[in-house]
Scaffold this motif. Structure first.
Motif, PDB file in Angstrom:
ATOM      1  N   PRO A  24      36.558-117.756 -75.287  1.00  0.00           N
ATOM      2  CA  PRO A  24      35.820-116.703 -76.003  1.00  0.00           C
ATOM      3  C   PRO A  24      34.348-116.661 -75.612  1.00  0.00           C
ATOM      4  N   GLU A  25      33.761-117.864 -75.452  1.00  0.00           N
ATOM      5  CA  GLU A  25      32.351-117.889 -75.083  1.00  0.00           C
ATOM      6  C   GLU A  25      32.162-117.320 -73.681  1.00  0.00           C
ATOM      7  N   GLY A  26      33.107-117.634 -72.785  1.00  0.00           N
ATOM      8  CA  GLY A  26      33.022-117.088 -71.444  1.00  0.00           C
ATOM      9  C   GLY A  26      33.089-115.576 -71.449  1.00  0.00           C
ATOM     10  N   ARG A  27      33.975-115.001 -72.300  1.00  0.00           N
ATOM     11  CA  ARG A  27      34.053-113.543 -72.407  1.00  0.00           C
ATOM     12  C   ARG A  27      32.755-112.971 -72.953  1.00  0.00           C
ATOM     13  N   ALA A  28      32.156-113.674 -73.931  1.00  0.00           N
ATOM     14  CA  ALA A  28      30.891-113.209 -74.501  1.00  0.00           C
ATOM     15  C   ALA A  28      29.800-113.193 -73.439  1.00  0.00           C
ATOM     16  N   ILE A  29      29.768-114.238 -72.607  1.00  0.00           N
ATOM     17  CA  ILE A  29      28.777-114.294 -71.543  1.00  0.00           C
ATOM     18  C   ILE A  29      28.959-113.127 -70.586  1.00  0.00           C
ATOM     19  N   THR A  30      30.224-112.827 -70.266  1.00  0.00           N
ATOM     20  CA  THR A  30      30.503-111.714 -69.365  1.00  0.00           C
ATOM     21  C   THR A  30      30.042-110.390 -69.964  1.00  0.00           C
ATOM     22  N   VAL A  31      30.313-110.196 -71.253  1.00  0.00           N
ATOM     23  CA  VAL A  31      29.898-108.962 -71.912  1.00  0.00           C
ATOM     24  C   VAL A  31      28.381-108.843 -71.925  1.00  0.00           C
ATOM     25  N   TRP A  32      27.695-109.930 -72.303  1.00  0.00           N
ATOM     26  CA  TRP A  32      26.234-109.889 -72.348  1.00  0.00           C
ATOM     27  C   TRP A  32      25.643-109.715 -70.960  1.00  0.00           C
ATOM     28  N   GLY A  33      26.292-110.298 -69.962  1.00  0.00           N
ATOM     29  CA  GLY A  33      25.830-110.098 -68.592  1.00  0.00           C
ATOM     30  C   GLY A  33      25.943-108.643 -68.163  1.00  0.00           C
ATOM     31  N   ALA A  34      27.047-108.001 -68.558  1.00  0.00           N
ATOM     32  CA  ALA A  34      27.223-106.588 -68.231  1.00  0.00           C
ATOM     33  C   ALA A  34      26.179-105.725 -68.947  1.00  0.00           C
ATOM     34  N   LEU A  35      25.899-106.052 -70.211  1.00  0.00           N
ATOM     35  CA  LEU A  35      24.878-105.308 -70.951  1.00  0.00           C
ATOM     36  C   LEU A  35      23.499-105.500 -70.333  1.00  0.00           C
ATOM     37  N   ALA A  36      23.210-106.727 -69.900  1.00  0.00           N
ATOM     38  CA  ALA A  36      21.920-106.986 -69.251  1.00  0.00           C
ATOM     39  C   ALA A  36      21.804-106.186 -67.961  1.00  0.00           C
ATOM     40  N   ALA A  37      22.882-106.153 -67.176  1.00  0.00           N
ATOM     41  CA  ALA A  37      22.869-105.376 -65.935  1.00  0.00           C
ATOM     42  C   ALA A  37      22.670-103.894 -66.224  1.00  0.00           C
ATOM     43  N   ALA A  38      23.312-103.409 -67.290  1.00  0.00           N
ATOM     44  CA  ALA A  38      23.146-102.005 -67.661  1.00  0.00           C
ATOM     45  C   ALA A  38      21.707-101.718 -68.069  1.00  0.00           C
ATOM     46  N   ALA A  39      21.085-102.659 -68.784  1.00  0.00           N
ATOM     47  CA  ALA A  39      19.686-102.480 -69.186  1.00  0.00           C
ATOM     48  C   ALA A  39      18.781-102.388 -67.969  1.00  0.00           C
ATOM     49  N   VAL A  40      19.044-103.215 -66.963  1.00  0.00           N
ATOM     50  CA  VAL A  40      18.230-103.173 -65.747  1.00  0.00           C
ATOM     51  C   VAL A  40      18.412-101.835 -65.033  1.00  0.00           C
ATOM     52  N   VAL A  41      19.649-101.359 -64.964  1.00  0.00           N
ATOM     53  CA  VAL A  41      19.908-100.075 -64.311  1.00  0.00           C
ATOM     54  C   VAL A  41      19.171 -98.948 -65.026  1.00  0.00           C
ATOM     55  N   VAL A  42      19.260 -98.934 -66.352  1.00  0.00           N
ATOM     56  CA  VAL A  42      18.543 -97.916 -67.122  1.00  0.00           C
ATOM     57  C   VAL A  42      17.039 -98.042 -66.889  1.00  0.00           C
ATOM     58  N   GLY A  43      16.538 -99.278 -66.863  1.00  0.00           N
ATOM     59  CA  GLY A  43      15.122 -99.492 -66.613  1.00  0.00           C
ATOM     60  C   GLY A  43      14.687 -98.965 -65.263  1.00  0.00           C
ATOM     61  N   VAL A  44      15.535 -99.122 -64.257  1.00  0.00           N
ATOM     62  CA  VAL A  44      15.214 -98.584 -62.935  1.00  0.00           C
ATOM     63  C   VAL A  44      15.177 -97.061 -62.969  1.00  0.00           C
ATOM     64  N   VAL A  45      16.160 -96.450 -63.622  1.00  0.00           N
ATOM     65  CA  VAL A  45      16.239 -94.991 -63.661  1.00  0.00           C
ATOM     66  C   VAL A  45      15.022 -94.388 -64.345  1.00  0.00           C
ATOM     67  N   VAL A  46      14.623 -94.945 -65.508  1.00  0.00           N
ATOM     68  CA  VAL A  46      13.514 -94.336 -66.252  1.00  0.00           C
ATOM     69  C   VAL A  46      12.179 -94.530 -65.542  1.00  0.00           C
ATOM     70  N   ARG A  47      12.114 -95.410 -64.561  1.00  0.00           N
ATOM     71  CA  ARG A  47      10.888 -95.542 -63.770  1.00  0.00           C
ATOM     72  C   ARG A  47      10.677 -94.374 -62.821  1.00  0.00           C
ATOM     73  N   PHE A  48      11.653 -93.501 -62.728  1.00  0.00           N
ATOM     74  CA  PHE A  48      11.516 -92.297 -61.909  1.00  0.00           C
ATOM     75  C   PHE A  48      11.729 -91.044 -62.751  1.00  0.00           C
ATOM     76  N   THR A  49      11.561 -91.179 -64.064  1.00  0.00           N
ATOM     77  CA  THR A  49      11.798 -90.066 -64.968  1.00  0.00           C
ATOM     78  C   THR A  49      10.595 -89.890 -65.868  1.00  0.00           C
ATOM     79  N   ALA A  50       9.902 -88.784 -65.715  1.00  0.00           N
ATOM     80  CA  ALA A  50       8.785 -88.448 -66.600  1.00  0.00           C
ATOM     81  C   ALA A  50       8.723 -86.934 -66.705  1.00  0.00           C
ATOM     82  N   ASN A  51       8.642 -86.430 -67.921  1.00  0.00           N
ATOM     83  CA  ASN A  51       8.679 -84.991 -68.159  1.00  0.00           C
ATOM     84  C   ASN A  51       7.312 -84.340 -67.991  1.00  0.00           C
ATOM     85  N   SER A  52       6.258 -85.136 -68.083  1.00  0.00           N
ATOM     86  CA  SER A  52       4.898 -84.601 -68.119  1.00  0.00           C
ATOM     87  C   SER A  52       4.432 -84.108 -66.750  1.00  0.00           C
ATOM     88  N   HIS A  53       3.532 -83.127 -66.783  1.00  0.00           N
ATOM     89  CA  HIS A  53       2.763 -82.798 -65.600  1.00  0.00           C
ATOM     90  C   HIS A  53       1.761 -83.927 -65.336  1.00  0.00           C
TER      91      HIS A  53
END
Length: 415
Positions: A24-53
């Motif tokens: 169970p702990e191994g599965r939890a680590i895998t899930v949290w690892g996937a969430l961390a990877a998703a957070a990094v991906v989102v962080g990369v995307v928003v670094r190229f996203t700005a609505n302002s002039h």
């Protein structure tokens, strides 16, 4: 080794080795690892996203950088900045153009480039656990995203400061000519990017001098420390051709829109790093300060107890000296020189605050608490990012609408 801390030595020497995770702990680590990877991906995307002039300073950056390189020094004499970022932006615009997305993307590239080096810094300081927390905290940082979507030099400052930290740590561990060259090059690049680099480098020089003197003339590491000082001095020579322009700027440019810095900047800057004083940023700021205190004074006893030791922990002490020492030097210099303060200048010390916050998270040894606190940093960070991504940074459109509605032929508009 990095400036006084021993590699991954965050764990007590007498601590028992970790048991292999259960299923169970191994599965939890895998899930949290996937969430961390998703957070990094989102962080990369928003670094190229700005609505302002583009706002005023960004427009100035583009207008100066689009000049022929031979005219950049004269233009910058009236702007008040060193030339490196503008030279890089000039070349970038030659390839990608001068559109809003294009000119901001350069800062996004610098901001994304900082992510793997934050992982490396965290790995050296405290192993994979700290590396992962530092990475996702930087990925979800409102400050990093704001200046990763702004056509100014601040994300470059953060990247160079982080690279300089790693390079200097390598050189202090073992001398080699390539390592010394890296320190020299990064020192020169920092100085030619923003003048707040003087404050960071002053603190770094003091730390290296203390390292050399405490270990004696022939003690282990003393020779490397002396050579590191020489490497930094050689890097400083790159600034010499810019000195006449710098002196002119001291006399003729400044920040008339801002008064002398208040001592509160030593406290408020962390809140600005976490998104400011609106609700998510303020909550994140309180959490960040608590984690910094825990990083400095906390020693985990077990899953539910952390002991506070006023002598501070060595692995976080140097980080705190670099981060808040730089801020203190900047405050004193601002008071003496009557120069203004804007939190974006603190981009040069920002990565060290991120590492301190991440260290505070790793003090929680209970897996659930550790993951919960790390998740809170990420979630609050992403919420606090939203004004930077979707908000408008310039009032130019509002002014234009008023002029369009009220101005008449022959009117004079003073700007």
């Amino acid at each position: 080794m990095n400036l006084g801390y021993q590699g991954d030595a965050l764990v007590d020497a007498e601590a028992a080795p970790e048991a292999p995770p259960t299923a169970p702990e191994g599965r939890a680590i895998t899930v949290w690892g996937a969430l961390a990877a998703a957070a990094v991906v989102v962080g990369v995307v928003v670094r190229f996203t700005a609505n302002s002039h583009l706002w005023l300073d960004e427009a100035l950056s583009v207008n100066i950088a689009r000049l022929p390189l031979s005219r950049l020094p004269e233009a910058l004499r009236h702007d008040g900045a060193p030339p490196l970022y503008y030279v890089i932006l000039h070349g970038w615009m030659e390839v990608f153009g001068t559109g809003t997305i294009a000119v901001r993307a350069l800062s996004g590239v610098f901001a994304v480039a900082a992510l793997p080096f934050m992982w490396i810094a965290g790995r050296r300081l405290g192993g994979r656990r700290l590396a992962a927390v530092a990475l996702v905290t930087l990925a979800a940082s409102p400050f990093a995203v704001r200046y990763g979507t702004e056509a100014r030099m601040y994300s470059l400052m953060t990247l160079l400061a982080l690279l300089g930290w790693l390079a200097l740590g390598d050189l202090l561990e073992r001398f080699s000519w390539p390592r010394a060259a890296a320190v020299s090059i990064l020192t020169g690049m920092l100085l030619l990017t923003h003048y707040w680099s003087f404050y960071l480098l002053a603190v770094a020089v003091v730390i290296v001098i203390l390292r050399a003197t405490r270990r004696g003339r022939s003690g282990p590491g003393a020779s490397e420390a002396r050579r590191a000082l020489v490497a930094m001095a050689v890097g400083g020579l790159a600034f010499l051709p810019w000195v006449p322009s710098f002196l002119y700027q001291l006399r003729h440019t400044g920040t008339p829109w801002a008064g002398s810095p208040d001592v509160r900047i030593l406290f408020d800057t962390v809140f600005q790093f976490t998104g400011g004083f609106w609700d998510p940023g303020f909550i994140f700021g309180i959490l960040a300060w608590l984690l910094i205190v825990v990083a400095l004074f906390g020693r985990p006893l077990d899953g539910t107890r952390i002991e506070l030791d006023l002598r501070t922990r060595p692995e976080s002490r140097t980080l705190a000296i670099v981060a808040f020492g730089t801020l203190a030097v900047a405050y004193v210099a601002g008071v003496i020189g009557q120069s203004g303060f804007a939190v974006r200048y603190a981009a040069v010390l920002f990565p060290f605050v991120v590492l301190l916050v991440a260290l505070g998270v790793t003090r929680f040894t209970n897996p659930r608490v550790f993951r919960g606190v790390a998740a809170a940093c990420v979630v609050l960070g992403f919420i606090a990012i939203t004004p930077n991504v979707f908000g408008e940074r310039t009032t130019a459109a509002k002014v234009a609408r008023v002029l369009d509605a009220q101005a008449r032929p022959g009117d004079v508009v003073a700007y």
